[in-house]
Enzyme design. Structure first.
Site, PDB file in Angstrom:
ATOM      1  N   ASP A 126      -1.922  -3.417  13.789  1.00 38.40           N
ATOM      2  CA  ASP A 126      -1.902  -1.995  14.254  1.00 38.40           C
ATOM      3  C   ASP A 126      -3.452  -1.835  14.318  1.00 38.40           C
ATOM      4  O   ASP A 126      -3.909  -0.896  15.181  1.00 38.40           O
ATOM      5  CB  ASP A 126      -1.427  -1.158  13.207  1.00 38.40           C
ATOM      6  CG  ASP A 126       0.134  -1.333  13.425  1.00 38.40           C
ATOM      7  OD1 ASP A 126       0.605  -1.528  14.409  1.00 38.40           O
ATOM      8  OD2 ASP A 126       0.913  -1.019  12.209  1.00 38.40           O
ATOM      9  N   HIS A 170      -0.582  -6.103   4.249  1.00 40.31           N
ATOM     10  CA  HIS A 170       0.645  -6.323   4.622  1.00 40.31           C
ATOM     11  C   HIS A 170       1.572  -6.849   3.495  1.00 40.31           C
ATOM     12  O   HIS A 170       1.192  -7.568   2.851  1.00 40.31           O
ATOM     13  CB  HIS A 170       0.372  -7.401   5.798  1.00 40.31           C
ATOM     14  CG  HIS A 170       1.765  -7.586   6.546  1.00 40.31           C
ATOM     15  ND1 HIS A 170       2.688  -8.565   6.340  1.00 40.31           N
ATOM     16  CD2 HIS A 170       2.055  -6.966   7.897  1.00 40.31           C
ATOM     17  CE1 HIS A 170       3.720  -8.302   7.205  1.00 40.31           C
ATOM     18  NE2 HIS A 170       3.263  -7.242   8.072  1.00 40.31           N
TER      19      HIS A 170
HETATM   20  N1  ACO Z   1      -5.712   0.553   1.887  1.00 38.94           N
HETATM   21  C1  ACO Z   1      -5.977   0.804   0.546  1.00 38.94           C
HETATM   22  N2  ACO Z   1      -5.091   0.249  -0.284  1.00 38.94           N
HETATM   23  C2  ACO Z   1      -4.200  -0.375   0.126  1.00 38.94           C
HETATM   24  C3  ACO Z   1      -3.829  -0.548   1.231  1.00 38.94           C
HETATM   25  C4  ACO Z   1      -4.514  -0.016   2.248  1.00 38.94           C
HETATM   26  N3  ACO Z   1      -3.974  -0.122   3.596  1.00 38.94           N
HETATM   27  N4  ACO Z   1      -2.574  -1.058   1.422  1.00 38.94           N
HETATM   28  C5  ACO Z   1      -2.133  -1.464   0.003  1.00 38.94           C
HETATM   29  N5  ACO Z   1      -3.170  -0.933  -0.751  1.00 38.94           N
HETATM   30  C6  ACO Z   1      -3.124  -0.941  -2.265  1.00 38.94           C
HETATM   31  C7  ACO Z   1      -1.985   0.031  -2.769  1.00 38.94           C
HETATM   32  O1  ACO Z   1      -2.645   1.428  -3.059  1.00 38.94           O
HETATM   33  C8  ACO Z   1      -1.840  -0.702  -4.096  1.00 38.94           C
HETATM   34  O2  ACO Z   1      -2.704  -0.121  -4.974  1.00 38.94           O
HETATM   35  P1  ACO Z   1      -2.510  -0.027  -6.615  1.00 38.94           P
HETATM   36  O3  ACO Z   1      -1.637  -1.403  -7.113  1.00 38.94           O
HETATM   37  O4  ACO Z   1      -3.550   0.279  -7.128  1.00 38.94           O
HETATM   38  O5  ACO Z   1      -1.326   1.184  -6.616  1.00 38.94           O
HETATM   39  C9  ACO Z   1      -1.829  -1.845  -3.539  1.00 38.94           C
HETATM   40  O6  ACO Z   1      -2.565  -2.189  -2.682  1.00 38.94           O
HETATM   41  C10 ACO Z   1      -0.394  -2.597  -3.382  1.00 38.94           C
HETATM   42  O7  ACO Z   1       0.258  -1.582  -2.360  1.00 38.94           O
HETATM   43  P2  ACO Z   1       1.834  -1.748  -2.198  1.00 38.94           P
HETATM   44  O8  ACO Z   1       2.141  -0.708  -1.095  1.00 38.94           O
HETATM   45  O9  ACO Z   1       2.604  -2.039  -3.076  1.00 38.94           O
HETATM   46  O10 ACO Z   1       1.725  -2.920  -1.044  1.00 38.94           O
HETATM   47  P3  ACO Z   1       2.702  -3.481  -0.084  1.00 38.94           P
HETATM   48  O11 ACO Z   1       2.776  -4.753   0.210  1.00 38.94           O
HETATM   49  O12 ACO Z   1       4.134  -2.971  -0.462  1.00 38.94           O
HETATM   50  O13 ACO Z   1       2.278  -2.597   1.348  1.00 38.94           O
HETATM   51  C11 ACO Z   1       1.773  -2.220   3.526  1.00 38.94           C
HETATM   52  C12 ACO Z   1       2.360  -2.946   2.396  1.00 38.94           C
HETATM   53  C13 ACO Z   1       2.725  -0.796   3.359  1.00 38.94           C
HETATM   54  C14 ACO Z   1       1.563  -2.443   4.562  1.00 38.94           C
HETATM   55  C15 ACO Z   1       0.361  -1.316   2.998  1.00 38.94           C
HETATM   56  O14 ACO Z   1      -0.614  -2.383   2.640  1.00 38.94           O
HETATM   57  C16 ACO Z   1      -0.125  -0.315   3.633  1.00 38.94           C
HETATM   58  O15 ACO Z   1       0.364   0.976   3.284  1.00 38.94           O
HETATM   59  N6  ACO Z   1      -0.701  -0.283   4.618  1.00 38.94           N
HETATM   60  C17 ACO Z   1      -1.266   0.747   5.407  1.00 38.94           C
HETATM   61  C18 ACO Z   1      -0.321   1.077   6.658  1.00 38.94           C
HETATM   62  C19 ACO Z   1      -0.315  -0.047   7.626  1.00 38.94           C
HETATM   63  O16 ACO Z   1      -1.222  -0.356   7.972  1.00 38.94           O
HETATM   64  N7  ACO Z   1       0.833  -0.473   7.975  1.00 38.94           N
HETATM   65  C20 ACO Z   1       1.047  -1.356   9.090  1.00 38.94           C
HETATM   66  C21 ACO Z   1       2.177  -2.476   8.537  1.00 38.94           C
HETATM   67  S1  ACO Z   1       2.109  -3.914   9.606  1.00 38.94           S
HETATM   68  C22 ACO Z   1       3.042  -3.453  10.946  1.00 38.94           C
HETATM   69  O17 ACO Z   1       3.923  -2.374  10.909  1.00 38.94           O
HETATM   70  C23 ACO Z   1       2.707  -4.020  12.512  1.00 38.94           C
END
Ligand code: ACO
Length: 374
Positions: free
Chosen positions: A310, A259
């Site tokens: 989620d 998140h």
């Molecule tokens: N699984 C594995 N790795 C992850 C995940 C995940 N779910 N989420 C983030 N990471 C990793 C990324 O690959 C990245 O790695 P890197 O630095 O090696 O490239 C690092 O963590 C940071 O990721 P960002 O995308 O920069 O983190 P951000 O805070 O921007 O993203 C987000 C938040 C979009 C929710 C992300 O965690 C994600 O994509 N999660 C999966 C999708 C999801 O569950 N979304 C629901 C959000 S909550 C809602 O809408 C109720």
């Protein structure tokens, strides 16, 4: 010209404006109330009233609100005709977006941006969105739509319209809690999109259409539809550990984890998990819960990453026998309360939202006439 603030990728940590609707600093609170407290002591209908009107309703206020919403649970005939006219493969969330856009043409307040008109439109959309979702779902399945009931609350009526059987108290409570948790979350992507849209003095329906578009993506609301794919790919308790390690080694994102704001866990996920566990009454459902536990353990130890809302919502809706393409539309039929509250707040004290960009393109240069470009 105003000197721009330092750039933050993805606007992480940027405060983009004030709001009195919710806060995330001290667990998630709607207008000061902790979401856990609201889940225990209030219904989704009361929470929707809180978000749209600003305070929890007194009994009489709730009765009036419930009556107005119940009366508005119907669609104009031309909007109903959209569902059989669309291709079978249409995505339910896209149909919801199209139908909300169409509803604007039939709403006599559509262009009125006064506070009072926005509250009226908010209540109507709150009533109409579940009807759109249930009707199109049944039409797509070759079934007759079921008329909404005026004696049921938001959650119970939705289950009634989907199935045409009296919903159980357990199903209504579980769905209601999930909708309370989905209802509002300050400047998330879809809500911010809605605020940007009305900051131009556009209107509520346009903002909700844009918000639904933003919600669709799997990094936001679309994630709840991906959760069962994750669990199915993991295969079950016997293969989940190896699958998760392999997925992380391939640098895959595990949907339902991580998140932008909550780095040490999402309070909403913890609340809803109890309902998944309570609901896991068959060996197959218990297996999904065990599989989920295994994935959670590895995500925490290997990535320091925790479930978001989620993750349990996808499992709960699956355990309730709801079809996967309904999950993101169901998120929307709850978040409409938060979207509307933000649209009202934005328009009550509006200033155009127009940030600056960090230019990364070509340096300043002269235009070479076409004949001389080679
Ligand atoms: N699984 C594995 N790795 C992850 C995940 C995940 N779910 N989420 C983030 N990471 C990793 C990324 O690959 C990245 O790695 P890197 O630095 O090696 O490239 C690092 O963590 C940071 O990721 P960002 O995308 O920069 O983190 P951000 O805070 O921007 O993203 C987000 C938040 C979009 C929710 C992300 O965690 C994600 O994509 N999660 C999966 C999708 C999801 O569950 N979304 C629901 C959000 S909550 C809602 O809408 C109720």
């Amino acid at each position: 010209m105003v000197t721009p603030a330092p750039y933050s990728p993805g606007l992480e940590g940027v405060v983009a404006g004030p709001t009195a609707i919710s806060s995330v600093e001290d667990g998630l609170r709607y207008r000061g109330y902790a979401v856990g407290d609201l889940c225990t002591r209030a219904t989704f209908d009361e929470v929707a009233y809180l978000l749209i009107h600003g305070e929890l309703p007194k009994a009489k206020e709730l009765q009036g609100f419930a009556e107005r919403v119940a009366m508005a649970r119907r669609l104009p005939e031309p909007v109903k005709q959209l569902f059989p006219a669309m291709p079978k493969w249409s995505v339910p969330l896209d149909l919801l977006r199209t139908a909300v856009s169409a509803l604007a043409h039939f709403d006599q307040d559509a262009a009125d941006n006064s506070h009072e008109a926005n509250v009226r439109k908010a209540e109507r959309l709150l009533a109409q969105m579940p009807v759109i979702i249930a009707d199109q779902h049944r039409v797509n399945a070759g079934l007759q739509p079921i008329a909404a009931r005026q004696d049921l609350n938001h959650s119970a009526n939705f289950l009634w319209m989907l199935r045409g059987v009296e919903p159980t108290a357990e199903d209504v409570k579980a769905l209601d809690v999930s909708l309370i948790l989905y209802a509002e979350h300050e400047f998330n992507a879809s809500t911010f999109a809605a605020r940007v849209i009305v900051s131009t003095l556009s209107d509520l329906h346009a903002a909700v259409v844009g918000a639904i578009g933003a919600l669709k993506g799997p990094l936001h609301g679309g994630a709840n539809e991906k959760v069962m794919d994750v669990l199915k790919s993991a295969g079950g308790p016997g293969t989940a550990e190896a699958w998760t390690h392999a997925a992380l080694a391939r640098k895959e994102r595990i949907m339902g984890f991580g998140h932008r704001v909550y780095k040490s866990g999402d309070v909403r996920a913890a609340i809803l998990k109890d309902y998944c566990v309570a609901r896991a009454v068959t060996p197959e459902l218990r297996d999904w819960e065990t599989t989920a536990e295994i994935i959670e353990g590895i995500m925490a130890s290997q990535k320091g990453m925790y479930p978001n809302l989620d993750w349990p919502a996808g499992r709960l809706y699956h355990a309730m026998d709801l079809e996967i393409p309904l999950y993101t539309p169901m998120f929307a039929m709850s978040r409409i309360a938060g979207w509307a509250a933000h649209v009202i707040e934005q328009l009550d004290n509006n200033r155009l939202i127009r940030p600056r960009a960090l230019y990364t393109g070509a340096p300043a240069r002269d235009v070479v006439p076409l004949a001389d470009r080679g």
